[in-house]
Design an enzyme around this catalytic site. Structure first.
Site, PDB file in Angstrom:
ATOM      1  N   ASP A 184       0.857  -1.192   0.000  1.00 49.45           N
ATOM      2  CA  ASP A 184       0.000   0.000   0.000  1.00 49.45           C
ATOM      3  C   ASP A 184       0.886   1.233   0.000  1.00 49.45           C
ATOM      4  O   ASP A 184       2.064   1.176   0.379  1.00 49.45           O
ATOM      5  CB  ASP A 184      -0.924   0.022   1.222  1.00 49.45           C
ATOM      6  CG  ASP A 184      -1.813   1.270   1.238  1.00 49.45           C
ATOM      7  OD1 ASP A 184      -2.508   1.501   0.230  1.00 49.45           O
ATOM      8  OD2 ASP A 184      -1.788   2.023   2.221  1.00 49.45           O
ATOM      9  N   SER A 185       0.305   2.359  -0.393  1.00 43.19           N
ATOM     10  CA  SER A 185       1.046   3.620  -0.380  1.00 43.19           C
ATOM     11  C   SER A 185       1.484   3.990   1.040  1.00 43.19           C
ATOM     12  O   SER A 185       2.426   4.755   1.210  1.00 43.19           O
ATOM     13  CB  SER A 185       0.155   4.730  -0.937  1.00 43.19           C
ATOM     14  OG  SER A 185      -1.056   4.781  -0.205  1.00 43.19           O
TER      15      SER A 185
ATOM     16  N   GLU B 228      -5.441  10.200   8.609  1.00 41.44           N
ATOM     17  CA  GLU B 228      -4.010  10.164   8.955  1.00 41.44           C
ATOM     18  C   GLU B 228      -3.660  11.152  10.070  1.00 41.44           C
ATOM     19  O   GLU B 228      -2.712  10.929  10.807  1.00 41.44           O
ATOM     20  CB  GLU B 228      -3.163  10.441   7.716  1.00 41.44           C
ATOM     21  CG  GLU B 228      -3.357   9.364   6.664  1.00 41.44           C
ATOM     22  CD  GLU B 228      -2.076   8.674   6.245  1.00 41.44           C
ATOM     23  OE1 GLU B 228      -1.022   9.290   6.328  1.00 41.44           O
ATOM     24  OE2 GLU B 228      -2.171   7.506   5.797  1.00 41.44           O
TER      25      GLU B 228
ATOM     26  N   CYS C  82     -11.551   3.105  -0.985  1.00 39.47           N
ATOM     27  CA  CYS C  82     -10.257   3.620  -0.552  1.00 39.47           C
ATOM     28  C   CYS C  82      -9.974   2.972   0.794  1.00 39.47           C
ATOM     29  O   CYS C  82     -10.878   2.869   1.641  1.00 39.47           O
ATOM     30  CB  CYS C  82     -10.294   5.141  -0.413  1.00 39.47           C
ATOM     31  SG  CYS C  82      -8.813   5.790   0.389  1.00 39.47           S
ATOM     32  N   THR C  83      -8.731   2.541   0.958  1.00 37.51           N
ATOM     33  CA  THR C  83      -8.374   1.760   2.148  1.00 37.51           C
ATOM     34  C   THR C  83      -8.604   2.496   3.462  1.00 37.51           C
ATOM     35  O   THR C  83      -8.808   1.874   4.493  1.00 37.51           O
ATOM     36  CB  THR C  83      -6.889   1.394   2.060  1.00 37.51           C
ATOM     37  OG1 THR C  83      -6.143   2.611   1.822  1.00 37.51           O
ATOM     38  CG2 THR C  83      -6.627   0.415   0.949  1.00 37.51           C
ATOM     39  N   HIS C  84      -8.554   3.837   3.427  1.00 39.37           N
ATOM     40  CA  HIS C  84      -8.688   4.600   4.673  1.00 39.37           C
ATOM     41  C   HIS C  84     -10.128   4.785   5.130  1.00 39.37           C
ATOM     42  O   HIS C  84     -10.384   5.027   6.296  1.00 39.37           O
ATOM     43  CB  HIS C  84      -8.105   6.011   4.488  1.00 39.37           C
ATOM     44  CG  HIS C  84      -6.614   6.067   4.521  1.00 39.37           C
ATOM     45  ND1 HIS C  84      -5.832   5.357   3.660  1.00 39.37           N
ATOM     46  CD2 HIS C  84      -5.766   6.758   5.337  1.00 39.37           C
ATOM     47  CE1 HIS C  84      -4.562   5.622   3.912  1.00 39.37           C
ATOM     48  NE2 HIS C  84      -4.492   6.466   4.930  1.00 39.37           N
TER      49      HIS C  84
ATOM     50  N   TYR D 291      -0.684   8.604  -2.278  1.00 35.77           N
ATOM     51  CA  TYR D 291      -0.591   8.503  -3.734  1.00 35.77           C
ATOM     52  C   TYR D 291      -1.795   9.166  -4.422  1.00 35.77           C
ATOM     53  O   TYR D 291      -1.744   9.464  -5.611  1.00 35.77           O
ATOM     54  CB  TYR D 291      -0.605   7.022  -4.154  1.00 35.77           C
ATOM     55  CG  TYR D 291       0.698   6.258  -4.003  1.00 35.77           C
ATOM     56  CD1 TYR D 291       1.787   6.762  -3.299  1.00 35.77           C
ATOM     57  CD2 TYR D 291       0.824   4.988  -4.585  1.00 35.77           C
ATOM     58  CE1 TYR D 291       2.957   6.026  -3.172  1.00 35.77           C
ATOM     59  CE2 TYR D 291       1.996   4.256  -4.470  1.00 35.77           C
ATOM     60  CZ  TYR D 291       3.056   4.775  -3.763  1.00 35.77           C
ATOM     61  OH  TYR D 291       4.205   4.040  -3.657  1.00 35.77           O
ATOM     62  N   GLY D 292      -2.877   9.331  -3.667  1.00 35.43           N
ATOM     63  CA  GLY D 292      -4.196   9.679  -4.217  1.00 35.43           C
ATOM     64  C   GLY D 292      -4.248  10.735  -5.291  1.00 35.43           C
ATOM     65  O   GLY D 292      -5.011  10.613  -6.235  1.00 35.43           O
TER      66      GLY D 292
ATOM     67  N   CYS E  11      -4.130  -1.268  -2.358  1.00 34.05           N
ATOM     68  CA  CYS E  11      -4.290   0.180  -2.462  1.00 34.05           C
ATOM     69  C   CYS E  11      -5.108   0.415  -3.732  1.00 34.05           C
ATOM     70  O   CYS E  11      -4.717  -0.048  -4.822  1.00 34.05           O
ATOM     71  CB  CYS E  11      -2.908   0.817  -2.596  1.00 34.05           C
ATOM     72  SG  CYS E  11      -2.920   2.582  -2.951  1.00 34.05           S
ATOM     73  N   ASN E  12      -6.227   1.101  -3.607  1.00 31.20           N
ATOM     74  CA  ASN E  12      -7.069   1.330  -4.790  1.00 31.20           C
ATOM     75  C   ASN E  12      -6.369   2.190  -5.825  1.00 31.20           C
ATOM     76  O   ASN E  12      -6.458   1.943  -7.023  1.00 31.20           O
ATOM     77  CB  ASN E  12      -8.381   1.985  -4.367  1.00 31.20           C
ATOM     78  CG  ASN E  12      -9.315   0.994  -3.715  1.00 31.20           C
ATOM     79  OD1 ASN E  12      -9.960   0.213  -4.390  1.00 31.20           O
ATOM     80  ND2 ASN E  12      -9.363   0.987  -2.386  1.00 31.20           N
ATOM     81  N   THR E  13      -5.644   3.209  -5.349  1.00 25.34           N
ATOM     82  CA  THR E  13      -4.993   4.122  -6.285  1.00 25.34           C
ATOM     83  C   THR E  13      -3.928   3.372  -7.090  1.00 25.34           C
ATOM     84  O   THR E  13      -3.849   3.506  -8.314  1.00 25.34           O
ATOM     85  CB  THR E  13      -4.379   5.308  -5.516  1.00 25.34           C
ATOM     86  OG1 THR E  13      -5.387   5.851  -4.651  1.00 25.34           O
ATOM     87  CG2 THR E  13      -3.899   6.379  -6.452  1.00 25.34           C
TER      88      THR E  13
HETATM   89  N1  DGL Z   1      -4.380   3.579  -0.164  1.00 30.87           N
HETATM   90  C1  DGL Z   1      -4.983   4.605  -0.948  1.00 30.87           C
HETATM   91  C2  DGL Z   1      -6.212   4.053  -1.679  1.00 30.87           C
HETATM   92  O1  DGL Z   1      -6.779   3.038  -1.332  1.00 30.87           O
HETATM   93  C3  DGL Z   1      -5.352   5.801  -0.114  1.00 30.87           C
HETATM   94  C4  DGL Z   1      -4.177   6.589   0.392  1.00 30.87           C
HETATM   95  C5  DGL Z   1      -3.417   7.319  -0.691  1.00 30.87           C
HETATM   96  O2  DGL Z   1      -3.985   8.219  -1.344  1.00 30.87           O
HETATM   97  O3  DGL Z   1      -2.249   6.979  -0.862  1.00 30.87           O
HETATM   98  O4  DGL Z   1      -6.637   4.646  -2.642  1.00 30.87           O
END
Ligand code: DGL
Length: 269
Positions: free
Chosen positions: A6-7, A154, A188-190, A38-39, A69-71
């Site tokens: 993940d990012s 965060e 999104c994971t968060h 990363y978003g 990580c979705n991004t």
């Molecule tokens: N992990 C990212 C996602 O699921 C979210 C955090 C990021 O933007 O890096 O899209």
């Protein structure tokens, strides 16, 4: 080991589901905390960072890597699968979390209208829209980017009035675009960490879908269908943590995501 990338910290929400559904497997988690989030980064940058992380996990003995990580799944997965693996790593696999989610999401909706919350990178890639069309061509999909939500999580703002304000603003915007939405996916994971705020802002009849559970069950299913890969994965129920930031930063920050008492290793990507 199964590599989980993940990012930053967000993939820990996916890792927790993987560990619950697959307790005997060993996992190697890598968070690119030094370069997160990363978003809102460009396609090129997300691809470059993700590929570096995948190489690191392959080099440390993971034949299978999940982009939790979705991004990264939206921006880097296809290129890695098509342009890198066949030439450099023909015996290794990289899976994302978008495809398994889109295989299921249409089953949850009665009205045939769903909403998706995600980062700007994920929304602008339209990866969810494209993948969902393959499985549920009639589903009406409305995507909404929530750039405030990752920083809120965060910076430890979950549960505050500020978080409730920003979440309601995005929920209202999504529902104004399509009032027939009866199912909302957190892509999104968060975002699962803002569950209370999201549920409060959504009308009670709207169903909230978390992808961690879907991804974990689909991964297990993948390994049942690919015993040749399953055989190569160690099974001692152990999880190891790597971060591109300092070990101390990761150990402390993971607490917000429900992971405590771990020791991490710092790596240069
Ligand atoms: N992990 C990212 C996602 O699921 C979210 C955090 C990021 O933007 O890096 O899209």
């Amino acid at each position: 080991m199964i590599g989980v990338f993940d990012s930053g910290f967000g993939g820990l929400t996916i890792l927790q589901n993987l560990k619950k559904v697959m307790p005997s497997y060993d996992f190697l988690y890598l968070g690119d905390n030094a370069r997160a989030p990363y978003g809102s980064r460009s396609f090129e940058t997300i691809y470059r960072y993700t590929l570096q992380a995948v190489r690191e996990l392959f080099g440390r003995g993971c034949p299978l890597v999940i982009l939790a990580c979705n991004t990264a799944s939206a921006r880097a997965l296809r290129s890695i699968q098509q342009d890198v693996l066949p030439y450099e790593f023909p015996d290794k696999r990289v899976l994302g979390i978008i495809r398994p989610t889109t295989e299921e999401i249409g089953r949850y909706s009665k009205t045939g209208h769903i909403g998706i919350f995600a980062t700007s990178g994920t929304v602008s890639s339209n990866s969810y829209g494209i993948e969902i069309r393959n499985f549920f061509p009639d589903l009406k999909v409305t995507q909404h980017a929530c750039p405030m939500w990752v920083p809120l999580v965060e910076y430890g703002e979950c549960g505050t009035e500020g978080a409730a304000f920003f979440v309601k603003k995005d929920v209202d915007a999504l529902l104004a675009e399509d009032p027939l939405i009866d199912t909302v996916l957190l892509a999104c994971t968060h975002y699962p960490l803002l569950e209370t705020e999201i549920r409060t802002a959504l009308p009670p009849q709207v169903r909230l879908v978390f992808q961690g559970d879907i991804v974990a069950n689909k991964t297990l299913d993948y390994l049942r269908r690919h015993p040749e890969m399953d055989e190569r994965l160690s099974k001692g129920g152990k999880t190891t943590y790597l971060t591109s930031d300092t070990a101390k930063f990761f150990e402390k920050g993971a607490f917000l995501f429900g992971i405590e008492g771990i020791s991490a290793e710092s790596v240069v990507l």
